[in-house]
Write a protein that holds these residues in place. Structure first.
Motif, PDB file in Angstrom:
ATOM      1  N   ILE A 197       0.866  -1.182   0.000  1.00 60.31           N
ATOM      2  CA  ILE A 197       0.000   0.000   0.000  1.00 60.31           C
ATOM      3  C   ILE A 197       0.898   1.226   0.000  1.00 60.31           C
ATOM      4  O   ILE A 197       1.857   1.292   0.764  1.00 60.31           O
ATOM      5  CB  ILE A 197      -0.891   0.017   1.263  1.00 60.31           C
ATOM      6  N   PRO A 198       0.602   2.216  -0.840  1.00 61.71           N
ATOM      7  CA  PRO A 198       1.390   3.453  -0.813  1.00 61.71           C
ATOM      8  C   PRO A 198       1.358   4.091   0.581  1.00 61.71           C
ATOM      9  O   PRO A 198       0.364   3.987   1.312  1.00 61.71           O
ATOM     10  CB  PRO A 198       0.689   4.356  -1.833  1.00 61.71           C
ATOM     11  N   ALA A 199       2.445   4.744   0.945  1.00 60.52           N
ATOM     12  CA  ALA A 199       2.586   5.313   2.289  1.00 60.52           C
ATOM     13  C   ALA A 199       1.445   6.269   2.641  1.00 60.52           C
ATOM     14  O   ALA A 199       0.908   6.214   3.752  1.00 60.52           O
ATOM     15  CB  ALA A 199       3.928   6.028   2.410  1.00 60.52           C
ATOM     16  N   SER A 200       1.058   7.131   1.722  1.00 60.59           N
ATOM     17  CA  SER A 200      -0.003   8.095   2.038  1.00 60.59           C
ATOM     18  C   SER A 200      -1.352   7.400   2.237  1.00 60.59           C
ATOM     19  O   SER A 200      -2.132   7.785   3.103  1.00 60.59           O
ATOM     20  CB  SER A 200      -0.114   9.155   0.941  1.00 60.59           C
ATOM     21  N   THR A 201      -1.613   6.356   1.475  1.00 65.20           N
ATOM     22  CA  THR A 201      -2.849   5.601   1.619  1.00 65.20           C
ATOM     23  C   THR A 201      -2.863   4.853   2.943  1.00 65.20           C
ATOM     24  O   THR A 201      -3.869   4.838   3.655  1.00 65.20           O
ATOM     25  CB  THR A 201      -3.019   4.614   0.446  1.00 65.20           C
ATOM     26  N   LEU A 202      -1.736   4.238   3.281  1.00 60.67           N
ATOM     27  CA  LEU A 202      -1.636   3.533   4.550  1.00 60.67           C
ATOM     28  C   LEU A 202      -1.825   4.491   5.717  1.00 60.67           C
ATOM     29  O   LEU A 202      -2.517   4.172   6.686  1.00 60.67           O
ATOM     30  CB  LEU A 202      -0.290   2.813   4.667  1.00 60.67           C
ATOM     31  N   ALA A 203      -1.248   5.669   5.631  1.00 59.80           N
ATOM     32  CA  ALA A 203      -1.412   6.671   6.695  1.00 59.80           C
ATOM     33  C   ALA A 203      -2.882   7.012   6.888  1.00 59.80           C
ATOM     34  O   ALA A 203      -3.362   7.137   8.019  1.00 59.80           O
ATOM     35  CB  ALA A 203      -0.604   7.924   6.364  1.00 59.80           C
ATOM     36  N   HIS A 204      -3.608   7.156   5.806  1.00 59.78           N
ATOM     37  CA  HIS A 204      -5.046   7.443   5.877  1.00 59.78           C
ATOM     38  C   HIS A 204      -5.791   6.297   6.571  1.00 59.78           C
ATOM     39  O   HIS A 204      -6.625   6.532   7.449  1.00 59.78           O
ATOM     40  CB  HIS A 204      -5.594   7.675   4.465  1.00 59.78           C
ATOM     41  N   HIS A 205      -5.489   5.064   6.174  1.00 58.57           N
ATOM     42  CA  HIS A 205      -6.156   3.900   6.772  1.00 58.57           C
ATOM     43  C   HIS A 205      -5.821   3.779   8.263  1.00 58.57           C
ATOM     44  O   HIS A 205      -6.698   3.507   9.079  1.00 58.57           O
ATOM     45  CB  HIS A 205      -5.772   2.622   6.037  1.00 58.57           C
ATOM     46  N   LEU A 206      -4.558   3.988   8.609  1.00 59.71           N
ATOM     47  CA  LEU A 206      -4.169   3.911  10.020  1.00 59.71           C
ATOM     48  C   LEU A 206      -4.843   4.999  10.842  1.00 59.71           C
ATOM     49  O   LEU A 206      -5.255   4.752  11.976  1.00 59.71           O
ATOM     50  CB  LEU A 206      -2.645   3.993  10.157  1.00 59.71           C
ATOM     51  N   LYS A 207      -4.975   6.188  10.287  1.00 62.80           N
ATOM     52  CA  LYS A 207      -5.653   7.268  11.001  1.00 62.80           C
ATOM     53  C   LYS A 207      -7.100   6.895  11.280  1.00 62.80           C
ATOM     54  O   LYS A 207      -7.609   7.095  12.387  1.00 62.80           O
ATOM     55  CB  LYS A 207      -5.590   8.576  10.219  1.00 62.80           C
ATOM     56  N   THR A 208      -7.767   6.332  10.298  1.00 63.88           N
ATOM     57  CA  THR A 208      -9.156   5.912  10.476  1.00 63.88           C
ATOM     58  C   THR A 208      -9.257   4.864  11.581  1.00 63.88           C
ATOM     59  O   THR A 208     -10.145   4.934  12.439  1.00 63.88           O
ATOM     60  CB  THR A 208      -9.728   5.355   9.149  1.00 63.88           C
ATOM     61  N   LEU A 209      -8.352   3.896  11.587  1.00 60.61           N
ATOM     62  CA  LEU A 209      -8.378   2.840  12.601  1.00 60.61           C
ATOM     63  C   LEU A 209      -8.007   3.369  13.986  1.00 60.61           C
ATOM     64  O   LEU A 209      -8.573   2.930  14.992  1.00 60.61           O
ATOM     65  CB  LEU A 209      -7.450   1.694  12.188  1.00 60.61           C
ATOM     66  N   THR A 210      -7.075   4.303  14.054  1.00 59.15           N
ATOM     67  CA  THR A 210      -6.700   4.857  15.361  1.00 59.15           C
ATOM     68  C   THR A 210      -7.781   5.779  15.894  1.00 59.15           C
ATOM     69  O   THR A 210      -8.010   5.826  17.107  1.00 59.15           O
ATOM     70  CB  THR A 210      -5.351   5.608  15.316  1.00 59.15           C
ATOM     71  N   ASP A 211      -8.465   6.500  15.018  1.00 58.20           N
ATOM     72  CA  ASP A 211      -9.543   7.390  15.463  1.00 58.20           C
ATOM     73  C   ASP A 211     -10.667   6.621  16.159  1.00 58.20           C
ATOM     74  O   ASP A 211     -11.342   7.167  17.030  1.00 58.20           O
ATOM     75  CB  ASP A 211     -10.123   8.186  14.291  1.00 58.20           C
ATOM     76  N   THR A 212     -10.874   5.375  15.779  1.00 53.98           N
ATOM     77  CA  THR A 212     -11.920   4.564  16.411  1.00 53.98           C
ATOM     78  C   THR A 212     -11.387   3.726  17.565  1.00 53.98           C
ATOM     79  O   THR A 212     -12.155   3.046  18.236  1.00 53.98           O
ATOM     80  CB  THR A 212     -12.582   3.621  15.387  1.00 53.98           C
ATOM     81  N   GLY A 213     -10.076   3.758  17.785  1.00 55.82           N
ATOM     82  CA  GLY A 213      -9.493   3.014  18.896  1.00 55.82           C
ATOM     83  C   GLY A 213      -9.177   1.568  18.600  1.00 55.82           C
ATOM     84  O   GLY A 213      -8.742   0.837  19.489  1.00 55.82           O
ATOM     85  N   LEU A 214      -9.379   1.124  17.364  1.00 61.54           N
ATOM     86  CA  LEU A 214      -9.061  -0.261  17.019  1.00 61.54           C
ATOM     87  C   LEU A 214      -7.558  -0.492  16.919  1.00 61.54           C
ATOM     88  O   LEU A 214      -7.086  -1.617  17.064  1.00 61.54           O
ATOM     89  CB  LEU A 214      -9.739  -0.650  15.709  1.00 61.54           C
ATOM     90  N   VAL A 215      -6.826   0.583  16.656  1.00 54.81           N
ATOM     91  CA  VAL A 215      -5.364   0.534  16.560  1.00 54.81           C
ATOM     92  C   VAL A 215      -4.799   1.653  17.420  1.00 54.81           C
ATOM     93  O   VAL A 215      -5.370   2.735  17.497  1.00 54.81           O
ATOM     94  CB  VAL A 215      -4.909   0.699  15.085  1.00 54.81           C
ATOM     95  N   VAL A 216      -3.704   1.352  18.092  1.00 53.75           N
ATOM     96  CA  VAL A 216      -2.981   2.384  18.838  1.00 53.75           C
ATOM     97  C   VAL A 216      -1.589   2.506  18.240  1.00 53.75           C
ATOM     98  O   VAL A 216      -1.026   1.530  17.743  1.00 53.75           O
ATOM     99  CB  VAL A 216      -2.891   2.075  20.353  1.00 53.75           C
TER     100      VAL A 216
END
Length: 102
Positions: free
Chosen positions: A44-63
């Motif tokens: 996954i391109p870095a910018s796309t991955l950053a977007h996905h990680l932000k979405t997951l961290t915003d919901t608390g599924l990822v820290v």
């Protein structure tokens, strides 16, 4: 967990790449993975991955935690357990809970 919290978590999981990220982090265990490891493994391109990680961290599924120059991402097992428990709470009118306790 309530309906709104569950809906936000499921919304975050509404993209195949985010599901793949979370599954990979669950498999990685408590140490998690750094962004480079995730990006390379999932292609996954870095910018796309950053977007996905932000979405997951915003919901608390990822820290995420900074470890020197790296950002480590870890699955939040407690949040995942809460989401699972919320879904199963009224399963079979409580029969599921009773059979697990036996």
């Amino acid at each position: 967990m309530n309906d709104l919290m569950a809906a936000k978590a499921f919304d975050a999981l509404g993209h195949a790449s985010r599901v793949a990220v979370l599954r990979m982090l669950v498999q990685a265990g408590c140490n998690g993975l750094n962004v480079s490891q995730l990006r390379e493994a999932l292609d996954i391109p870095a910018s796309t991955l950053a977007h996905h990680l932000k979405t997951l961290t915003d919901t608390g599924l990822v820290v995420q935690e900074k470890d020197g120059r790296e950002i480590m991402s870890c699955a939040c097992y407690e949040k995942i357990r809460q989401l699972n428990a919320f879904l199963m709470e009224d399963c079979c009118r409580g029969a599921f809970k009773e059979s697990e306790e036996a």
